[in-house]
Each structure stands twice: as C-alpha cells, then as structure tokens.
Design an enzyme around this catalytic site. Sequence first.
Site, PDB file in Angstrom:
ATOM      1  N   ASP A  57      31.995  43.146  83.819  1.00 42.09           N
ATOM      2  CA  ASP A  57      32.327  42.567  85.117  1.00 42.09           C
ATOM      3  C   ASP A  57      31.074  42.342  85.947  1.00 42.09           C
ATOM      4  O   ASP A  57      30.010  42.924  85.684  1.00 42.09           O
ATOM      5  CB  ASP A  57      33.284  43.488  85.879  1.00 42.09           C
ATOM      6  CG  ASP A  57      34.595  43.689  85.149  1.00 42.09           C
ATOM      7  OD1 ASP A  57      34.974  42.785  84.399  1.00 42.09           O
ATOM      8  OD2 ASP A  57      35.213  44.755  85.325  1.00 42.09           O
ATOM      9  N   ARG A  58      31.237  41.542  86.968  1.00 41.47           N
ATOM     10  CA  ARG A  58      30.099  41.204  87.840  1.00 41.47           C
ATOM     11  C   ARG A  58      29.440  42.452  88.431  1.00 41.47           C
ATOM     12  O   ARG A  58      28.220  42.541  88.509  1.00 41.47           O
ATOM     13  CB  ARG A  58      30.588  40.287  88.966  1.00 41.47           C
ATOM     14  CG  ARG A  58      29.496  39.816  89.906  1.00 41.47           C
ATOM     15  CD  ARG A  58      30.037  38.792  90.882  1.00 41.47           C
ATOM     16  NE  ARG A  58      28.996  38.196  91.687  1.00 41.47           N
ATOM     17  CZ  ARG A  58      29.172  37.160  92.483  1.00 41.47           C
ATOM     18  NH1 ARG A  58      30.360  36.604  92.580  1.00 41.47           N
ATOM     19  NH2 ARG A  58      28.176  36.671  93.189  1.00 41.47           N
TER      20      ARG A  58
END
Length: 349
Positions: free
Chosen positions: A209-210
């Site tokens: 994920d970011r």
Amino acid sequence: MKRKNEREGGFSRRTARPGSGRKGRKSDEKASEKEANTPSEKREYKGRGKNEKPTYGAYQERDPSKKSFRKPFSPLSKNRKNKDKSLSQPEYDLKSIQRSSPKDEDEIRLNKFIANSGICSRREADKLIEGGEINVNGKMVTELGYKVSRKDRVVYKGRAIRPEKPVYLLLNKPKDFITTTDDPLERKTVMHLVDGACEERLFPVGRLDRNTTGLLLFTNDGELSARLTHPAYEVKKIYQVTLDKPLAKNDLEAILAGVTLEDGLTMVDDLQVLSLDKTILGLEIHSGKNRIVRRIFAHFGYEVTALDRVMFAGLSKKDIARGKYRFLNEKEVINLKFMNKRKNKKRPQ
C-alpha cells in the site's frame, strides 16, 4: 379535506411527500435544470479511513511540466551512469537448477520464450497465444506447443520481444509511493525508486500500500513472480505493525484463531507483542489478500498507524536503507527457485 384524503387512501397535507403536486413538480424541474447547468465536480481517490473503506475528495489539477517515470520498454535512463559501483548488476549462473538440454537451447516453447522476456508467466502466455496476440516472423501463432528459436522475431502488441537476462532486485520501500508500473495521475510510484537500475524491464512482485513500507521485490522473471504471488505456494511475510491503541489479550487470541472477513477466513501464522505498551506487534502471515493486515485489525476496531514489511520469502531488509535497493546474489535467487519447487509438489492440480 384531510379526512377525505385519508378515506380515499391519499396523502394529507402534513404527510404529503416532498415534491408531490403541481408546485412540487415545478420545484423539481427547476432543481434538475440547475443541476444540469452546474458542472459536476471532479473527484479522486484520497485514501482509506479508519474502517479501511475508500474515501474521495475534490480533484487536484496536476502540474503538466512535472516529469513522470519512464514507461516500460523505454530506453536506459541516463542516470544509471552515475550509479554506485556497489549496485552493479550481477550475472547469475542458474544452469544447475534449470532443466535444459542442448536441444532446448536451440528451440524453446513459445510460452517459455514470452515468460523469459519478463512480460508474464507461462500460464498467462498461453492465454496470449490462444487469443492470437502473438506473432512469430510476421504470422499469428495460436498453437500452444509451438516452438521458436532465439533468432525468430516474436511480436506482442506491435513490439518485438526477446528473452532477457534475469534480474532480481530488492527495494526498501518508503511511504507515499504507489506500487504500480503506471499511474495516470502521475503520482510518485516505486518505479521512480528503481529507475535506471538496469537495462531490462522490471516490475514489482505483488504490491504494498501507499503508506506501507518495507521489502518489495522487483524482477523480469514472470514465472517466478507468478509463483511468489500465488496463494498455493504460501509465501510467508513478516510485518511490524503499530496500532493506535494497545492490543487486548482476547483480540490477540481471536486473531491467532483465524479471522473471518468479507472475503473469507484468513489465518495468521504468528503474532507477537513487541512493546511494553502493546501497540507494536510482529505479525507473520502467508495470505496475499489485498490490504489484509490493515483489514484484520480494523475488524477488531484498531487502526494501523504504521506498517513495515521486514521479511518476504526468506529475504530481509538488512543493510538496505529506506528508499534504497540492492540486487539479489546468486545464492538468494537459487533459494527462491528451490523454495517454489518444493511448494510445487504440494500444489493442487
């Protein structure tokens, strides 16, 4: 008047639906005309809330002068000339673990040729062949067992492909970088961090994920990538998880027993408390479901404030600074290959 409406089964003035009647229809028509004349506001994805559901906000215009990362199949970046010699790309001698004969060196199956070019796995290559997306020497080939030599011209989507020498690169991903090879919004991606590392086209194995940091493997070995991300091989990952509040004992036991989420049951291999305040944990898991770690703790009412992948498929981030990368050595590559061969025996047919 009211009683008459009630007897006839109509609505009284007090219980009348908004927008009903002649005046209501006129107001609705005016409102619809106003909405039609008002330009719709552009919205874009802004992340996820505490409940791990997506949130959206007003669209922000991008700077057109901002340079995006190089696209796949693009030429070698000029920045590579200034790279540290310690990051030089190694040569791998993997003949000892590959089943090949002198005849195979002259001709190989088309799906293997495609997989060795780094486009996809052999199984996905079979779908490309069946779909008529592969041309060999100017002719469409749909035969799965078709063999080609390295001298043949194989074309996919108008571009000639060729088997590349294998590349295996390990990145210690920082926050605020998206795991994708192409982003239409031109946000920061992990491809920026490995730009110019080698001439071969690289792609990430799986995704983070970011706001998740830690180990991310890059390669052009489509077959190995497919195995490392396939649930049948149960590739283990270890995360350091930081929560917004202490983890309760009953929740810890419930997580270890297995968590049923919207996409089914998820098993955790191990969970240990690492800090005195019980907010920092060590989690070992083999599931590859999307955002699985954050969703597990959100299910019990916790917010993951920091998530770091410290081990992946037996690889650690030792001596890799945040935002930096290194190439795998030959021994590490062989371990990955043999690990998947052992799992392959247990893989359901």
